[in-house]
Scaffold this active site. Structure first.
Site, PDB file in Angstrom:
ATOM      1  N   ASN A   1       0.792  -1.297   0.051  1.00  0.00           N
ATOM      2  CA  ASN A   1      -0.052   0.039  -0.036  1.00  0.00           C
ATOM      3  C   ASN A   1       0.868   1.290   0.097  1.00  0.00           C
ATOM      4  O   ASN A   1       1.594   1.550   1.058  1.00  0.00           O
ATOM      5  CB  ASN A   1      -0.775  -0.121   1.237  1.00  0.00           C
ATOM      6  CG  ASN A   1      -1.758   1.171   1.245  1.00  0.00           C
ATOM      7  OD1 ASN A   1      -1.777   1.938   0.378  1.00  0.00           O
ATOM      8  ND2 ASN A   1      -2.645   1.393   2.429  1.00  0.00           N
TER       9      ASN A   1
ATOM     10  N   LYS B   1       0.275   4.358  -0.332  1.00  0.00           N
ATOM     11  CA  LYS B   1      -0.644   5.432   0.202  1.00  0.00           C
ATOM     12  C   LYS B   1      -0.389   6.764  -0.507  1.00  0.00           C
ATOM     13  O   LYS B   1      -0.467   6.672  -1.908  1.00  0.00           O
ATOM     14  CB  LYS B   1      -0.071   5.704   1.627  1.00  0.00           C
ATOM     15  CG  LYS B   1      -0.403   4.450   2.608  1.00  0.00           C
ATOM     16  CD  LYS B   1      -0.060   4.404   4.107  1.00  0.00           C
ATOM     17  CE  LYS B   1      -0.320   3.234   4.640  1.00  0.00           C
ATOM     18  NZ  LYS B   1      -0.355   3.217   6.120  1.00  0.00           N
TER      19      LYS B   1
ATOM     20  N   HIS C   1      -9.811   0.874   4.628  1.00  0.00           N
ATOM     21  CA  HIS C   1      -8.529   1.070   5.429  1.00  0.00           C
ATOM     22  C   HIS C   1      -8.369   1.843   6.635  1.00  0.00           C
ATOM     23  O   HIS C   1      -9.161   2.663   6.452  1.00  0.00           O
ATOM     24  CB  HIS C   1      -7.379   1.632   4.277  1.00  0.00           C
ATOM     25  CG  HIS C   1      -6.016   1.708   5.056  1.00  0.00           C
ATOM     26  ND1 HIS C   1      -5.606   2.926   5.670  1.00  0.00           N
ATOM     27  CD2 HIS C   1      -4.960   0.850   4.946  1.00  0.00           C
ATOM     28  CE1 HIS C   1      -4.608   2.353   6.067  1.00  0.00           C
ATOM     29  NE2 HIS C   1      -3.836   1.057   5.666  1.00  0.00           N
TER      30      HIS C   1
ATOM     31  N   GLU D   1      -6.966   4.266   7.490  1.00  0.00           N
ATOM     32  CA  GLU D   1      -6.875   6.077   7.280  1.00  0.00           C
ATOM     33  C   GLU D   1      -8.157   6.410   6.718  1.00  0.00           C
ATOM     34  O   GLU D   1      -8.633   7.359   6.941  1.00  0.00           O
ATOM     35  CB  GLU D   1      -5.617   6.170   6.508  1.00  0.00           C
ATOM     36  CG  GLU D   1      -4.362   5.950   7.301  1.00  0.00           C
ATOM     37  CD  GLU D   1      -3.252   5.537   6.565  1.00  0.00           C
ATOM     38  OE1 GLU D   1      -3.046   5.301   5.307  1.00  0.00           O
ATOM     39  OE2 GLU D   1      -2.310   4.839   7.087  1.00  0.00           O
TER      40      GLU D   1
ATOM     41  N   GLU E   1      -5.391  -4.968  10.341  1.00  0.00           N
ATOM     42  CA  GLU E   1      -4.625  -4.081  10.390  1.00  0.00           C
ATOM     43  C   GLU E   1      -4.847  -3.320  11.802  1.00  0.00           C
ATOM     44  O   GLU E   1      -5.547  -2.312  11.897  1.00  0.00           O
ATOM     45  CB  GLU E   1      -4.348  -3.177   9.480  1.00  0.00           C
ATOM     46  CG  GLU E   1      -4.027  -3.673   7.947  1.00  0.00           C
ATOM     47  CD  GLU E   1      -3.358  -2.615   7.049  1.00  0.00           C
ATOM     48  OE1 GLU E   1      -2.292  -2.685   6.675  1.00  0.00           O
ATOM     49  OE2 GLU E   1      -4.007  -1.525   6.813  1.00  0.00           O
TER      50      GLU E   1
ATOM     51  N   GLY F   1       2.491   2.172  10.793  1.00  0.00           N
ATOM     52  CA  GLY F   1       3.204   3.234  10.959  1.00  0.00           C
ATOM     53  C   GLY F   1       3.873   3.759  11.907  1.00  0.00           C
ATOM     54  O   GLY F   1       4.703   4.766  12.109  1.00  0.00           O
TER      55      GLY F   1
ATOM     56  N   SER G   1       3.355  -2.111  10.437  1.00  0.00           N
ATOM     57  CA  SER G   1       4.770  -2.230  10.638  1.00  0.00           C
ATOM     58  C   SER G   1       5.421  -3.599  10.381  1.00  0.00           C
ATOM     59  O   SER G   1       6.272  -4.172  11.120  1.00  0.00           O
ATOM     60  CB  SER G   1       5.058  -1.986  12.048  1.00  0.00           C
ATOM     61  OG  SER G   1       4.804  -0.563  12.363  1.00  0.00           O
TER      62      SER G   1
HETATM   63  P1  13P Z   1       3.025   0.375   7.764  1.00  0.00           P
HETATM   64  O1  13P Z   1       3.580  -0.980   7.275  1.00  0.00           O
HETATM   65  O2  13P Z   1       3.580   1.779   7.193  1.00  0.00           O
HETATM   66  O3  13P Z   1       2.881   0.238   9.216  1.00  0.00           O
HETATM   67  O4  13P Z   1       1.302   0.400   7.177  1.00  0.00           O
HETATM   68  C1  13P Z   1       0.469  -0.745   7.136  1.00  0.00           C
HETATM   69  C2  13P Z   1      -0.608  -0.115   6.504  1.00  0.00           C
HETATM   70  O5  13P Z   1      -1.314   0.867   6.716  1.00  0.00           O
HETATM   71  C3  13P Z   1      -0.815  -0.762   5.168  1.00  0.00           C
HETATM   72  O6  13P Z   1      -2.138  -0.923   4.751  1.00  0.00           O
END
Ligand code: 13P
Length: 244
Positions: A6, A8, A93, A95, A163, A169, A206
């Site tokens: 992803n 982003k 997701h 976010e 997740e 993150g 992560s």
């Molecule tokens: P990270 O791997 O940066 O923690 O992000 C995970 C994520 O949101 C994947 O969709």
């Protein structure tokens, strides 16, 4: 096994082509493994073009609107994503839920739209830190699954990504055992909804080259959804080589 990147709000079309040149030079295809890229919408077409002919690699969209068309400035429909080359869509997701305020009901409408449009729906679920601390992980994940999957047919092209929000993150990931336990609970809810227990369930939050293999060794973990560590072709290729 499914390895999903992803990206982003990173990596435009030109950078995507460079990334994939490097990744393809590093990556050795493995039987039974698929690698999926979820770039920003503006890069879907460039990624699709660069991946043409590589059957084990695919591209998807990070989000779509549930309506087929209309006055929704900034949004894309399932048909627009598909036209650009997307084979899958991330839905719900964390976010989208926690930064953009997307509700369980909206997530459900998106799942329906993605499946009706013939694309794979990758439904993301996960609890926030306070919910975990209060012992509500299972309840939150179950609520998100039930709201998003009501009425979905057993034959649907569906993937679940667990997740935990507190692991995204942050450098903090769920222990493989904890993640495995939640994945097992997800499968129980799927079965209760009449959906196959064999539906792939990915872990995200992560994931790095150093912890991917331990996560993938767990019986209920069918792949990973990776943000930060998928932005670098070297670390992404290393993760995609794990768990074999
Ligand atoms: P990270 O791997 O940066 O923690 O992000 C995970 C994520 O949101 C994947 O969709």
């Amino acid at each position: 096994m499914l390895f999903a990147a992803n990206w982003k709000m990173h990596i435009g079309p030109g950078e995507a082509r460079q990334f994939l040149d490097r990744f393809l030079a590093l990556d050795a295809p493995r039987p039974g493994r698929t690698v999926a890229f979820f770039p920003p919408a503006v890069s879907i077409e460039a990624v699709a073009a660069r991946l043409a002919g590589h059957d084990h690699l695919s591209v998807g969209a990070q989000d779509v609107h549930w309506e087929p068309q209309g006055a929704f400035t900034g949004a894309i429909s399932v048909a627009l994503a598909r036209g650009a080359g997307a084979a899958a869509v991330l839905v719900g997701h964390s976010e989208r839920r926690h930064v953009f305020g997307e509700t369980d009901a909206e997530t459900g409408r998106k799942v329906q739209a993605v499946l009706a449009g013939g694309l794979q729906a990758v439904l993301c679920v996960g609890e926030q830190l306070i919910e975990r601390d209060e012992g509500k992980t299972r309840g939150v994940v179950e609520r998100q699954l039930r709201a998003a999957l009501a009425g979905v047919e057993p034959s649907a092209d569906l993937v679940i990504a667990y997740e935990p929000v507190w692991a995204i993150g942050t450098g903090r990931n769920a222990s493989p055992g904890d993640a495995n336990e939640v994945h097992g609970a997800i499968r129980e809810v799927l079965a209760d909804l009449g959906l196959p227990r064999t539906t792939p369930v990915l872990y995200g939050g992560s994931v790095k080259p150093g912890n991917a293999a331990a996560l993938l060794a767990e019986s209920e973990i069918d792949g990973v959804l990776v943000g930060g560590a998928s932005l670098d072709p070297e670390s992404w290729a290393e993760i995609c080589a794990a768990g074999g």
